[in-house]
Design a protein around this motif. Structure first.
Motif, PDB file in Angstrom:
ATOM      1  N   TYR A  43       0.813  -1.208   0.000  1.00 59.31           N
ATOM      2  CA  TYR A  43       0.000   0.000   0.000  1.00 59.31           C
ATOM      3  C   TYR A  43       0.852   1.266   0.000  1.00 59.31           C
ATOM      4  CZ  TYR A  43      -4.422  -2.511   0.768  1.00 59.31           C
ATOM      5  OH  TYR A  43      -5.530  -3.299   0.634  1.00 59.31           O
ATOM      6  N   ASP A  65      -8.736   2.302   1.637  1.00 62.26           N
ATOM      7  CA  ASP A  65      -7.669   1.385   2.036  1.00 62.26           C
ATOM      8  C   ASP A  65      -6.607   2.071   2.884  1.00 62.26           C
ATOM      9  OD1 ASP A  65      -8.802  -0.792   0.841  1.00 62.26           O
ATOM     10  OD2 ASP A  65      -7.559  -0.740  -0.959  1.00 62.26           O
ATOM     11  N   GLU A  66      -6.601   3.399   2.892  1.00 61.55           N
ATOM     12  CA  GLU A  66      -5.649   4.143   3.714  1.00 61.55           C
ATOM     13  C   GLU A  66      -6.113   4.268   5.160  1.00 61.55           C
ATOM     14  OE1 GLU A  66      -3.869   7.736   2.124  1.00 61.55           O
ATOM     15  OE2 GLU A  66      -4.862   7.370   0.204  1.00 61.55           O
ATOM     16  N   LEU A  85      -3.859   3.948  -4.691  1.00 62.68           N
ATOM     17  CA  LEU A  85      -4.483   3.327  -3.535  1.00 62.68           C
ATOM     18  C   LEU A  85      -5.816   4.002  -3.225  1.00 62.68           C
ATOM     19  CD1 LEU A  85      -3.965   1.148  -1.338  1.00 62.68           C
ATOM     20  CD2 LEU A  85      -3.141   3.002   0.130  1.00 62.68           C
TER      21      LEU A  85
END
Length: 490
Positions: free
Chosen positions: A186, A199-200, A195
């Motif tokens: 990631y 997802d962060e 990304l």
């Protein structure tokens, strides 16, 4: 091996010696070991890297439905698994402190006839021992904490905390909810603005859990152990933010799990960044908080969780966080995630183990079907197909796990969920069960499990895969534009 060659090259398989892609598996959990077991039955070279110095017998129990039985039958270990586990047909829900029966969650009356196998419960340490014995010791490298990963047109590289480095063609992250492989992947994708924002975000968690397994007990100490089927008791507190489970095992032990439902205030005391790896002191402190909670033993003597703790070696009681999230990004280039690394489910629904095994089956199928000397584009396409096949089942399991998690909470949503489960029509519960147990994936390159049953399995795209014939593939793919080896910066 150059991970990132400075110039592109013509990837001509016709002049190459046949070579299967080497797979580096990070994490010797349930999914990583299952993947290794499958590869052990093929010509796929692989190595498994585990950060722990030794595999400790931690954890509670794992319930595996008939949907996972075909894999164990294909691998030739189902009979041993069956002997080590107990049939689980009923979940009994009771309320505390009175221990009054509330309702029961039942499966079908004859699951073997319907689906080919029944749901069985096995202590997690016992299951891991069974799986570990299927993988040669030289394939598992302990004490290998991965610090960084790198990938490019020609391969993958991992660097470990002890200074060692390992090269391969494919990297599989099976290293849990706080996966080092995912974090490295990631970080690179974020630099490339690839990304997704979701997802962060950090892993959300609403619960913490205390788990363990007693020493072998006598029937006098815990009468429910005398019953042939697993006695699964789900105890809900009326006036406390807790629920606790007990399960009897074939080893005459009692496994337990105690859930604490966190508020905004108590979440601060269980911060994920501070306590992702709690020590034994934190576990024992939680034991003191809940040791007076009553349990159901099947006898006249009133037992509490404290009795179970006293019967359990203290070093084998652990405290864990129960994160819940499905990540959007499962792979890129030569790196792919599986199990908790890409979809972390709450254990209340008992779906985590089945999904880890199913990930291993489908991922192994797509990797095995790759041609010799696959280029990064071919590997990446296989990983995308793996996610496409798995994501609908994972999302359904996630919904199930949340429903069961909601059931044992103490808020109004939990009360509504319990009411619905208690009064759900039989045809509705049967429909849900058929949908879940229709997904019985198998390894396409091993002899099929042909156990007769009433319900046919759902379509499985990866079961129809076939590895390209080496001679024909060299001719047909040789002039394909996708064979221009392209490297990516790292």
């Amino acid at each position: 091996m150059e991970i990132n060659p400075a110039v592109t090259f013509k990837h001509d398989r016709s002049v190459m010696h046949a070579k299967r892609p080497k797979v580096l598996i990070v994490g010797a959990g349930l999914g990583g070991l299952a993947l290794g077991m499958i590869f052990e039955k093929s010509d796929t070279p692989y190595e498994i890297f585990e950060r722990a110095q030794e595999v400790k017998p931690l954890g509670s129990a794992v319930s595996l439905t008939g949907a996972s039985a075909p894999l164990f039958k294909q691998l030739g270990i189902y009979d041993e698994f069956h002997a080590l586990s107990r049939a689980l047909a009923v979940v009994q829900v009771v309320t505390a402190p009175e221990l009054e029966p509330a309702f029961m969650v039942k499966g079908s009356e004859n699951p073997v006839k319907r689906y080919g196998a029944e749901t069985r419960l096995i202590p997690r340490p016992t299951l891991y021992d069974l799986l570990m014995r299927q993988v040669p010791k030289e394939r598992i490298h302990l004490g290998k904490k991965v610090l960084s990963t790198h990938q490019g047109g020609n391969g993958v590289l991992i660097r470990c905390a002890d200074g060692s480095e390992y090269e391969g063609d494919i990297l599989v992250g099976s290293d849990g909810a706080y996966s080092a492989v995912r974090q490295n992947l990631y970080a690179q994708l974020k630099k490339e603005n690839k990304l997704p924002a979701s997802d962060e975000l950090p892993l959300p968690f609403l619960n913490v859990c205390l788990v363990g397994q007693t020493r072998p007990l006598t029937h006098e100490e815990f009468p429910d152990l005398a019953k042939a089927e697993c006695q699964f008791k789900n105890i809900l507190a009326k006036d406390k933010p807790y629920a606790w489970l007990t399960f009897t095992t074939e080893q005459s032990t009692v496994c337990f799990a105690i859930f604490q439902y966190l508020t905004a205030e108590t979440s601060k005391d269980n911060d994920a960044f501070k306590n992702s790896e709690w020590g034994n002191e934190a576990a024992l402190a939680m034991c003191e908080e809940v040791r007076d909670f009553p349990i159901v033993s099947g006898g006249e003597k009133q037992l509490t969780l404290g009795d179970l703790f006293d019967w359990t070696p203290k070093e084998l009681i652990s405290k864990v966080m129960l994160e819940e999230k499905i990540f959007k990004t499962w792979s890129d280039c030569r790196t792919v995630l599986m199990g908790d690394a890409c979809h972390k489910l709450n254990p209340s629904g008992g779906e985590g183990g089945n999904n880890a095994l199913h990930d291993a089956v489908v991922l192994a199928n797509y990797i095995h079907a790759l041609p010799d000397h696959p280029v990064a584009e071919e590997i990446d396409a296989a990983f995308q197909a793996y996610r496409t096949e798995r994501i609908p089942w994972v999302e359904a399991s996630f919904a199930t796990s949340q429903a069961f998690r909601n059931m044992v909470d103490s808020n109004m949503k939990a009360k509504i969920t319990r009411y619905l489960m208690k009064n759900i029509p039989g045809w509705v519960s049967g429909m849900v069960e058929r949908r879940v147990l229709s997904n019985r994936p198998q390894v396409y390159f091993l002899p099929r499990d042909e156990t007769p049953c009433e319900m046919a399995p759902a379509p499985q795209p990866s079961l129809n895969l076939k590895r390209p014939d080496s001679e024909k593939q060299q001719q047909s793919i040789k002039d394909n534009a996708g064979e221009e080896g392209t490297s990516r910066p790292i």
